[in-house]
Design an enzyme around this catalytic site. Structure first.
Site, mmCIF file in Angstrom:
data_model
loop_
_atom_site.group_PDB
_atom_site.id
_atom_site.type_symbol
_atom_site.label_atom_id
_atom_site.label_comp_id
_atom_site.label_asym_id
_atom_site.label_seq_id
_atom_site.Cartn_x
_atom_site.Cartn_y
_atom_site.Cartn_z
ATOM 1 N N HIS A 360 0.493 -1.193 -0.067
ATOM 2 C CA HIS A 360 0.279 0.231 0.214
ATOM 3 C C HIS A 360 0.918 1.642 0.289
ATOM 4 O O HIS A 360 0.542 2.603 -0.047
ATOM 5 C CB HIS A 360 -0.894 -0.044 0.998
ATOM 6 N N GLU A 601 -12.883 -8.715 -5.061
ATOM 7 C CA GLU A 601 -10.998 -8.719 -5.174
ATOM 8 C C GLU A 601 -10.966 -10.282 -4.680
ATOM 9 O O GLU A 601 -9.738 -10.679 -4.168
ATOM 10 C CB GLU A 601 -10.654 -7.974 -3.469
ATOM 11 N N ASP A 625 -5.667 -7.365 -5.443
ATOM 12 C CA ASP A 625 -5.929 -8.451 -4.182
ATOM 13 C C ASP A 625 -6.076 -9.708 -4.659
ATOM 14 O O ASP A 625 -5.804 -10.553 -4.651
ATOM 15 C CB ASP A 625 -6.850 -8.266 -3.333
ATOM 16 N N CYS A 672 -10.513 -0.552 -10.206
ATOM 17 C CA CYS A 672 -10.161 -0.118 -9.494
ATOM 18 C C CYS A 672 -8.900 -0.218 -8.673
ATOM 19 O O CYS A 672 -8.096 0.450 -8.355
ATOM 20 C CB CYS A 672 -10.858 0.558 -8.609
HETATM 21 C C1 PEP Z 1 -7.390 -3.724 -4.794
HETATM 22 O O1 PEP Z 1 -7.414 -4.630 -3.896
HETATM 23 O O2 PEP Z 1 -7.477 -3.603 -6.083
HETATM 24 C C2 PEP Z 1 -7.635 -2.652 -4.284
HETATM 25 C C3 PEP Z 1 -7.536 -1.273 -5.146
HETATM 26 O O3 PEP Z 1 -7.400 -2.289 -2.690
HETATM 27 P P1 PEP Z 1 -6.912 -2.041 -2.271
HETATM 28 O O4 PEP Z 1 -5.441 -2.356 -3.260
HETATM 29 O O5 PEP Z 1 -6.536 -0.866 -1.045
HETATM 30 O O6 PEP Z 1 -6.353 -3.554 -1.382
HETATM 31 MG MG MG Z 2 -7.900 -4.333 -1.267
#
Ligand code: PEP
Ligand code: MG
Length: 759
Positions: A360, A601, A625, A672
């Site tokens: 992250h 996800e 994910d 996303c």
């Molecule tokens: C993902 O898992 O693709 C997502 C957008 O969420 P994060 O990266 O915050 O886990």
């Molecule tokens: Mg995620």
């Protein structure tokens, strides 16, 4: 065997440099295996030959003199075979070579095992005996285990040594990691070390010994009074011996021999924290090595005591420190919350020894447009505080002490980047559509207020993912409902009337709140995302209430649930959302019910996409994910980063399945994850029929530029070809070729002239 292995590794781990590491290894292995000889050969990076670097039992003058090419002699054969060679009579083997300098003719049996790090043979560990006898299976297994455990330590010590040797002359040194956020940063290193870890205190010197001594004495007396207070509070609960222990600790912190040792090192110009850490670790080791179990147990107490004083030292150091212009943050394991420590205008780049491009902190760095390299495993990060360096976020490289020529080349790349950005500026006002008019919604992922301006400037049509955990990560307690309302209002207002998709709190995995620690052995499969907030309805309700209150009069809020793995979780969350909504209506708020959606996800959600789609207003795929869970590759682990691949055919099939299932029930489907911000990936998603692509603001112009160059009908053909391919590498190659044929290959990264380095 286990005890001996552990104690060698422990001793080696605390050695100061490569020669000490190697000397400990040869001495300890010879003792523990009762052999006549133990030697280590290491690969010389320049020549590719293996050089005798340390020995116990051979002629010490031979160190540095014996060189063997791969395949040459027994050692060279261990290298090429990449497995141990165990011989009763070494001189009878056809590959045996005699080196008079070593005095080796006196030894007959030979056992050599490769030291392998990241698939490359770093060196060879050899033991020899005078008599003719084959080493037994147990001995062979011991040596193999030891070599495997020591490979990482040796690699690290080698890198540290390289830096120390040439550090004085300030020669350029290159380290590689993973390209985690594109761009070039030229600046100065600022180390972030965990405040209470004795083993992670950067090596640093200070000329101002008086100030360091004063700092040290203050920290000692602060820790002493802390312990006294604790002892006082627990007085009635402790027996006589336990009370005596408290007194013993306090006296260890008096101006005792420990303090004297530390002061001596400070006078030799070490910083107080480094001097303290070195001395305390030596004491810890001494306790750990004691045969009496009572004293061995005291090692943990000494470590604790050390950490307590260190905490005070680091707090004071931190408060004295100023961030230079173009700060490059470096740490063993940087997390999202450290980004808040540096004023944005001073933060130039990030480097982390652990973690990968999907951690992250890397995602947020990309969103902020801060170049980053993750997983720089060989970097001796404790040694580079304050040095000049270049972070190359395109290639995943860093250059310590860059020379003028290297800097010039990188300046040219920075200029090229600016040029590319200028050329893309005009796109902000143009629609996100293909050349033949297929319209796609291009939204942004946000988390910080700083993202808002950049997103609007780049023509974002909405927010596909607002990561609400970011403001939670940047605090030292949960924000109140009213604090949250204010933060969310800013986002909603800034984008209104465009839609803003707010994701409910998604913590766990690599997103840890300091004030809500979650200790798990398998955090990515554990208490994460919706699982946490369903177990804590008070947190969930407070958050959705804050979101809805923030949307009064704007009505552009969409609520999205992370980590949904089945219908039950969705229904439970929906009941809470309904409850919050009804409460607010009763309290007199006039709010439209926000659309409710989920993130897809988790693989189970892919297989249940139809059932889930029927129950929601929208779905958005979290490909970061989803890739991790489909391929069983920890997104945060640099060791397996090369097999984390969102172009994997299995991931693409899952993505297709989700959008198809969504559309069957007329549910809009977006994405996303980071794949949406990758020009090649985005084109495939458009061909699959994704309605919304949500990405970081940095990538938006690039993806829009690619989209406007192509026809949807061509993309459909491209997708059909890609879906027949069997490996991610093939697909990557195909997409790269496709973009290059269109003349937009440069969108992936600026055309770099190879910036060379001396190392
Ligand atoms: C993902 O898992 O693709 C997502 C957008 O969420 P994060 O990266 O915050 O886990
Ligand atoms: Mg995620």
């Amino acid at each position: 065997m286990l005890g001996s292995l552990r104690s060698i590794v422990q001793e080696v781990n605390t050695a100061r440099d490569l020669p000490s590491v190697l000397n400990i290894i040869v001495r300890r292995v010879r003792e523990d295996m009762h052999t006549k000889v133990c030697s280590v050969y290491l690969r010389d990076k320049q020549s590719g030959n293996y050089v005798l670097m340390a020995t116990e039992g051979l002629n010490p003058d031979a160190v540095g003199q014996v060189h063997l090419a791969p395949g040459e002699g027994l050692v060279g054969n261990v290298v090429t075979r990449e497995e141990p060679i165990n011989l009763e009579q070494a001189e009878a083997h056809p590959a045996y070579q005699y080196f008079p300098a070593t005095g080796e003719e006196r030894f007959s049996s030979f056992l050599g095992t490769p030291i392998i790090h990241h698939r490359a043979v770093l060196g060879v560990l050899v033991v020899q005996q005078a008599e003719r006898r084959r080493f037994d299976e147990g001995e062979e297994a011991y040596l193999v285990t030891l070599a495997a455990q020591l490979a990482g330590v040796i690699a690290h010590a080698e890198a540290t040594g390289a830096l120390a040797n040439i550090g004085q002359q300030r020669n350029e040194t290159k380290f590689t990691g993973l390209a985690a956020s594109p761009g070039i940063a030229i600046g100065r290193a600022h180390i972030i070390a965990p405040p209470a870890n004795l083993a992670a205190v950067p090596y640093a010197c200070s000329m101002d010994t008086e100030a360091e001594l004063a700092l040290f004495h203050q920290a000692l007396s602060a820790a002493r009074s802390e312990i006294r207070d604790v002892g006082e509070r627990l007085k009635n609960d402790l027996n006589k011996e336990e009370r005596a222990l408290f007194d013993a600790y306090i006296s260890m912190l008096d101006d005792s021999s420990i303090a004297v040792e530390v002061c001596e090192r400070i006078r030799q110009q070490l910083t107080a924290s480094r001097a303290w850490a070195e001395v305390m670790l030596e004491h810890v080791r001494r306790f750990e090595a004691m045969s009496d179990s009572y004293f061995r147990d005291r090692a943990a107490d000494v470590r604790d005591l050390g950490a307590r004083v260190l905490m005070h030292l680091r707090q004071q150091e931190q408060s004295r420190r100023d961030y230079p212009e173009n700060t490059i943050l470096i740490g063993e394991e940087l997390t999202a919350s450290v980004l808040a420590e540096v004023p944005r205008e001073k933060l130039a780049g990030l480097v982390s020894v652990k973690g990968s491009a999907n951690s992250h902190v890397a995602i947020i760095a990309r969103a902020m447009g801060v170049p980053a390299v993750m997983g720089a495993q060989e970097l001796p990060w404790e040694q580079v505080d304050g040095v000049d360096l270049v972070v190359d976020g395109y290639r995943g490289e860093l250059h310590i002490h860059p020379g003028p020529e290297l800097k010039r080349r990188y300046d040219a790349i920075v200029e090229e980047e600016r040029e590319l950005a200028r050329n893309l500026d005009h796109l902000a006002k143009l629609p996100a559509e293909t050349a033949d008019g297929h319209r796609v919604r291009m939204w942004v992922n946000t988390g910080l207020m700083a993202d808002v301006v950049r997103s609007l400037e780049r023509g974002a049509e909405g927010v596909g993912l607002y990561r609400t955990e970011v403001p939670f990560l940047l605090r030292d307690r949960f924000p109140s409902e009213e604090e949250q309302r204010e933060i969310y209002r800013e986002q909603l207002q800034a984008f209104a009337p465009r839609p803003v998709t707010m994701r409910t709190l998604d913590i766990g995995g690599d997103k840890a709140l300091t004030y809500f620690p979650i200790e798990e052995t398998n955090p990515f499969l554990g208490w994460r995302g919706i699982r946490v907030t369903l177990d804590h309805p008070e947190i969930f309700l407070g958050q959705v209430r804050a979101m809805m209150k923030a949307s009064v009069g704007l009505d552009n809020l969409r609520i999205m649930l992370p980590m949904i793995s089945g219908v039950g979780e969705l229904e439970a969350a929906r009941r809470l959302v309904d409850r919050a909504y009804n409460e607010l209506l009763e309290e007199g708020y006039q709010i439209e019910r926000p659309p409710l959606g989920i993130m897809v996800e988790v693989p189970s959600a892919v297989y249940q996409a139809r059932e889930l789609a029927k129950r929601v207003d929208f779905m958005s795929v979290g490909s970061n994910d989803l890739t991790q869970y489909l391929l069983a590759v920890d997104r945060n682990n640099s060791r397996v980063a090369s097999i984390y691949h969102s172009y994997h055919p299995a991931v693409l099939q899952a993505l297709l399945q989700v959008v198809t299932a969504g559309h069957e029930t007329s549910t809009k489907v977006g994405i996303c994850g980071e794949l949406a911000g990758d020009p090649g990936g985005a084109l495939l998603l458009v061909a699959m029929g994704y309605d919304v692509l949500s990405m970081n603001a940095t990538n938006l112009p690039r993806v829009k530029a690619a989209l406007r160059e192509v026809n949807k009908s061509d993309l459909d053909r491209l997708l059909q070809q890609v879906l027949l391919m069997e490996s991610p590498e093939q697909i990557e190659e195909k997409l790269r070729g496709y973009l290059e044929d269109l003349g937009i290959g440069g969108l992936v990264q600026p055309k770099q002239t190879e910036p060379s380095s001396n190392s």
